[in-house]
Design a protein around this motif. Structure first.
Motif, PDB file in Angstrom:
ATOM      1  N   PRO A   1     -12.737  28.262  59.102  1.00  0.00           N
ATOM      2  CA  PRO A   1     -12.114  27.607  57.944  1.00  0.00           C
ATOM      3  C   PRO A   1     -10.649  28.000  57.794  1.00  0.00           C
ATOM      4  CG  PRO A   1     -13.420  29.477  57.216  1.00  0.00           C
ATOM      5  CD  PRO A   1     -13.655  29.345  58.696  1.00  0.00           C
ATOM      6  N   VAL A   2      -9.868  27.128  57.170  1.00  0.00           N
ATOM      7  CA  VAL A   2      -8.447  27.376  57.006  1.00  0.00           C
ATOM      8  C   VAL A   2      -8.193  28.590  56.127  1.00  0.00           C
ATOM      9  CG1 VAL A   2      -8.231  25.812  55.024  1.00  0.00           C
ATOM     10  CG2 VAL A   2      -6.229  26.287  56.448  1.00  0.00           C
ATOM     11  N   TRP A   3      -9.110  28.863  55.187  1.00  0.00           N
ATOM     12  CA  TRP A   3      -8.877  29.988  54.275  1.00  0.00           C
ATOM     13  C   TRP A   3      -9.089  31.337  54.956  1.00  0.00           C
ATOM     14  CZ3 TRP A   3     -12.737  26.302  53.126  1.00  0.00           C
ATOM     15  CH2 TRP A   3     -14.043  26.682  53.382  1.00  0.00           C
ATOM     16  N   GLU A   4      -9.550  31.344  56.194  1.00  0.00           N
ATOM     17  CA  GLU A   4      -9.639  32.605  56.914  1.00  0.00           C
ATOM     18  C   GLU A   4      -8.249  33.194  57.145  1.00  0.00           C
ATOM     19  OE1 GLU A   4     -10.985  33.267  61.309  1.00  0.00           O
ATOM     20  OE2 GLU A   4     -12.738  33.479  60.010  1.00  0.00           O
ATOM     21  N   GLN A   5      -7.278  32.325  57.410  1.00  0.00           N
ATOM     22  CA  GLN A   5      -5.903  32.769  57.598  1.00  0.00           C
ATOM     23  C   GLN A   5      -5.092  32.712  56.307  1.00  0.00           C
ATOM     24  OE1 GLN A   5      -4.652  34.034  60.471  1.00  0.00           O
ATOM     25  NE2 GLN A   5      -6.732  33.882  61.287  1.00  0.00           N
ATOM     26  N   ASP A   6      -5.515  31.872  55.379  1.00  0.00           N
ATOM     27  CA  ASP A   6      -4.799  31.704  54.109  1.00  0.00           C
ATOM     28  C   ASP A   6      -5.811  31.777  52.968  1.00  0.00           C
ATOM     29  OD1 ASP A   6      -3.210  31.061  51.976  1.00  0.00           O
ATOM     30  OD2 ASP A   6      -2.865  28.976  52.580  1.00  0.00           O
ATOM     31  N   PRO A   7      -6.153  32.990  52.498  1.00  0.00           N
ATOM     32  CA  PRO A   7      -7.190  33.131  51.470  1.00  0.00           C
ATOM     33  C   PRO A   7      -6.932  32.291  50.224  1.00  0.00           C
ATOM     34  CG  PRO A   7      -6.628  35.269  52.374  1.00  0.00           C
ATOM     35  CD  PRO A   7      -5.626  34.299  52.933  1.00  0.00           C
ATOM     36  N   GLY A   8      -5.677  32.070  49.901  1.00  0.00           N
ATOM     37  CA  GLY A   8      -5.364  31.279  48.718  1.00  0.00           C
ATOM     38  C   GLY A   8      -5.761  29.830  48.836  1.00  0.00           C
ATOM     39  N   ALA A   9      -6.060  29.372  50.065  1.00  0.00           N
ATOM     40  CA  ALA A   9      -6.478  27.991  50.275  1.00  0.00           C
ATOM     41  C   ALA A   9      -7.964  27.778  50.035  1.00  0.00           C
ATOM     42  CB  ALA A   9      -6.122  27.558  51.704  1.00  0.00           C
ATOM     43  N   ASN A  10      -8.679  28.825  49.723  1.00  0.00           N
ATOM     44  CA  ASN A  10     -10.114  28.696  49.472  1.00  0.00           C
ATOM     45  C   ASN A  10     -10.338  27.817  48.247  1.00  0.00           C
ATOM     46  OD1 ASN A  10     -12.864  29.167  48.695  1.00  0.00           O
ATOM     47  ND2 ASN A  10     -12.842  31.044  49.906  1.00  0.00           N
ATOM     48  N   PRO A  11     -11.030  26.674  48.387  1.00  0.00           N
ATOM     49  CA  PRO A  11     -11.165  25.749  47.260  1.00  0.00           C
ATOM     50  C   PRO A  11     -12.025  26.287  46.128  1.00  0.00           C
ATOM     51  CG  PRO A  11     -12.569  25.056  49.075  1.00  0.00           C
ATOM     52  CD  PRO A  11     -11.725  26.177  49.598  1.00  0.00           C
ATOM     53  N   LEU A  12     -12.803  27.345  46.408  1.00  0.00           N
ATOM     54  CA  LEU A  12     -13.682  27.886  45.376  1.00  0.00           C
ATOM     55  C   LEU A  12     -12.908  28.670  44.319  1.00  0.00           C
ATOM     56  CD1 LEU A  12     -16.640  27.647  44.831  1.00  0.00           C
ATOM     57  CD2 LEU A  12     -17.043  29.747  46.120  1.00  0.00           C
ATOM     58  N   ILE A  13     -11.706  29.103  44.647  1.00  0.00           N
ATOM     59  CA  ILE A  13     -10.905  29.838  43.662  1.00  0.00           C
ATOM     60  C   ILE A  13     -10.620  28.950  42.460  1.00  0.00           C
ATOM     61  CG2 ILE A  13      -8.683  30.933  43.214  1.00  0.00           C
ATOM     62  CD1 ILE A  13      -8.661  31.872  46.123  1.00  0.00           C
ATOM     63  N   GLY A  14     -10.057  27.782  42.708  1.00  0.00           N
ATOM     64  CA  GLY A  14      -9.748  26.875  41.602  1.00  0.00           C
ATOM     65  C   GLY A  14     -10.984  26.412  40.870  1.00  0.00           C
ATOM     66  N   ALA A  15     -12.079  26.178  41.605  1.00  0.00           N
ATOM     67  CA  ALA A  15     -13.316  25.730  40.962  1.00  0.00           C
ATOM     68  C   ALA A  15     -13.859  26.792  40.018  1.00  0.00           C
ATOM     69  CB  ALA A  15     -14.354  25.376  42.030  1.00  0.00           C
ATOM     70  N   TYR A  16     -13.800  28.047  40.440  1.00  0.00           N
ATOM     71  CA  TYR A  16     -14.291  29.130  39.591  1.00  0.00           C
ATOM     72  C   TYR A  16     -13.424  29.293  38.339  1.00  0.00           C
ATOM     73  CZ  TYR A  16     -15.263  33.866  37.978  1.00  0.00           C
ATOM     74  OH  TYR A  16     -15.557  34.957  37.202  1.00  0.00           O
ATOM     75  N   VAL A  17     -12.118  29.232  38.516  1.00  0.00           N
ATOM     76  CA  VAL A  17     -11.214  29.354  37.373  1.00  0.00           C
ATOM     77  C   VAL A  17     -11.469  28.227  36.378  1.00  0.00           C
ATOM     78  CG1 VAL A  17      -8.804  29.243  36.639  1.00  0.00           C
ATOM     79  CG2 VAL A  17      -9.442  30.616  38.634  1.00  0.00           C
ATOM     80  N   ARG A  18     -11.561  26.999  36.870  1.00  0.00           N
ATOM     81  CA  ARG A  18     -11.776  25.857  35.972  1.00  0.00           C
ATOM     82  C   ARG A  18     -13.120  25.944  35.264  1.00  0.00           C
ATOM     83  NH1 ARG A  18      -9.516  23.341  40.527  1.00  0.00           N
ATOM     84  NH2 ARG A  18     -11.560  22.696  41.270  1.00  0.00           N
ATOM     85  N   ARG A  19     -14.149  26.325  35.981  1.00  0.00           N
ATOM     86  CA  ARG A  19     -15.485  26.366  35.361  1.00  0.00           C
ATOM     87  C   ARG A  19     -15.578  27.477  34.317  1.00  0.00           C
ATOM     88  NH1 ARG A  19     -19.904  23.551  36.659  1.00  0.00           N
ATOM     89  NH2 ARG A  19     -21.941  24.324  35.960  1.00  0.00           N
ATOM     90  N   THR A  20     -15.027  28.626  34.629  1.00  0.00           N
ATOM     91  CA  THR A  20     -15.057  29.733  33.673  1.00  0.00           C
ATOM     92  C   THR A  20     -14.289  29.376  32.406  1.00  0.00           C
ATOM     93  OG1 THR A  20     -15.217  31.320  35.497  1.00  0.00           O
ATOM     94  CG2 THR A  20     -14.528  32.181  33.364  1.00  0.00           C
ATOM     95  N   GLN A  21     -13.145  28.758  32.577  1.00  0.00           N
ATOM     96  CA  GLN A  21     -12.346  28.385  31.408  1.00  0.00           C
ATOM     97  C   GLN A  21     -13.046  27.300  30.588  1.00  0.00           C
ATOM     98  OE1 GLN A  21      -8.338  27.101  32.319  1.00  0.00           O
ATOM     99  NE2 GLN A  21      -7.640  27.673  30.273  1.00  0.00           N
TER     100      GLN A  21
END
Length: 356
Positions: A53-73
């Motif tokens: 996956p692309v986020w292996e080299q760029d952890p910030g590209a992991n799509p789950l980060i934004g999903a978790y932030v949005r869901r928690t908020q």
């Protein structure tokens, strides 16, 4: 269709829960639901590109980060900082990694008891010392008293909310009191909130990070609410800078990480699984009431799909439950029943247990 599952179908499942239930025994122990996961999760896994996956080299590209932030908020009004999020394969791994970098052998760690057995085992195996915060049956609900002198000697507090196995959903006042003690004694708080989406009205989950934002590490996963334990994907909101720095200083991949299927399956659950979750929550609320009617005078859980019941071990009755002593101090004389199943299966469980 979720409510049509029968014992004959379940008995052929290869997972741990039903593999242990031999000879016609019904499995009502380990915390897996009997419901199949949401279709969007299955579709996401089936269609996943399983290359690196692309986020292996760029952890910030992991799509789950934004999903978790949005869901928690959106769910609880608390917004995690995206750069604080780290990924693990499961809650136990996350807990062990955090204890490894933030505490030392011999350190005292507080936790409500009775408690989730793997957490108790982790504290013991890692050479930390458990300081119990006993859950107390007041006759109307489970609660606890804070022993401030005992907590004064602790380095960390593990807070499981909703609590496993009693099913308590801690109130604003209870959490505020714990936050005040944590502040007074400079405690690191590791908040396991894996059952947060499985609460019953009028109870409401409150993230502990909203009470003590600079000393709380929140552990989360879709595995309980969406029945995805085998995907091995957990999130830690490591909002404590020195702990985050210590974790990041470990050799890359030393702790392992979720695979693509875990990330994309969790993403599909959080972004497209809410209709399925609404149906499951309605079934769980009904099942909770059925268990409460079968065990009058005991406390229905305020969250989770686990009932903490004062009863003898039903060995030989054809139902496999979790024995209370496995949950540590306060567990003697209790059993934990998993009621996340269909109405026909639960009816048969309760019929068998009626001979208790």
């Amino acid at each position: 269709m979720l409510d049509d599952i029968d014992i004959a179908e379940l008995s052929h499942r290869p997972g741990l829960k039903w593999a242990r239930a031999t000879g016609g025994t019904i499995a009502a122990w380990v915390a897996d639901m009997d419901f199949p996961p949401p279709d969007p999760v299955r579709d996401a896994i089936a269609g996943a590109d399983l290359c690196y996956p692309v986020w292996e080299q760029d952890p910030g590209a992991n799509p789950l980060i934004g999903a978790y932030v949005r869901r928690t908020q959106s769910k609880w009004g608390h917004r995690p900082e995206p750069n604080s999020i780290r990924f693990f394969t499961e809650m136990i791994q996350a807990l062990q990694a955090i204890l490894y970098v933030a505490t030392a052998p011999g350190d005292a760690v507080a936790m409500h008891t009775p408690s989730y057995p793997p957490f108790l085992e982790t504290i013991e195996l890692m050479g930390r010392r458990l300081v119990p915060i006993p859950m107390v049956d007041t006759g109307s609900r489970w609660t606890f008293d804070i022993d401030r002198r005992a907590l004064a000697e602790c380095t960390a507090l593990i807070l499981v909310n909703p609590q496993n196995p009693t099913g308590r959903v801690f109130t604003h006042d209870e959490l505020a009191a714990l936050a005040a003690v944590a502040e007074t004694h400079d405690l690191l708080v590791i908040a396991d909130e894996i059952h947060a989406e499985l609460t019953y009205e009028p109870h409401r989950h409150l993230p502990f990070a909203s009470f003590a934002p600079h000393r709380t590490i929140t552990l989360a996963s879709a595995s309980k609410a969406f029945n995805l334990a085998g995907l091995r994907c957990a999130i830690a909101d490591v909002a404590v800078p020195h702990v985050r720095k210590a974790l990041d200083a470990l050799p890359p991949r030393m702790l392992g990480e979720p695979g693509t299927a875990g990330i994309l399956g969790t993403l599909a659950a959080w972004e497209h699984g809410d209709p399925w979750l609404a149906e499951v929550r309605a079934l769980l609320a009904r099942n909770r009431d059925l268990v409460a009617a079968a065990f009058p005078g005991q406390h229905p859980p305020e969250g989770t799909y686990l009932a903490w019941l004062r009863m003898a071990d039903p060995a030989g009755w054809g139902v496999l439950l979790n024995p209370g002593p496995d949950f540590g101090p306060g567990g003697d004389g209790y059993m934990r029943l998993n009621f996340a199943t269909s109405r026909p299966v639960l009816d048969e469980i309760l019929r068998r247990l009626a001979t208790r």
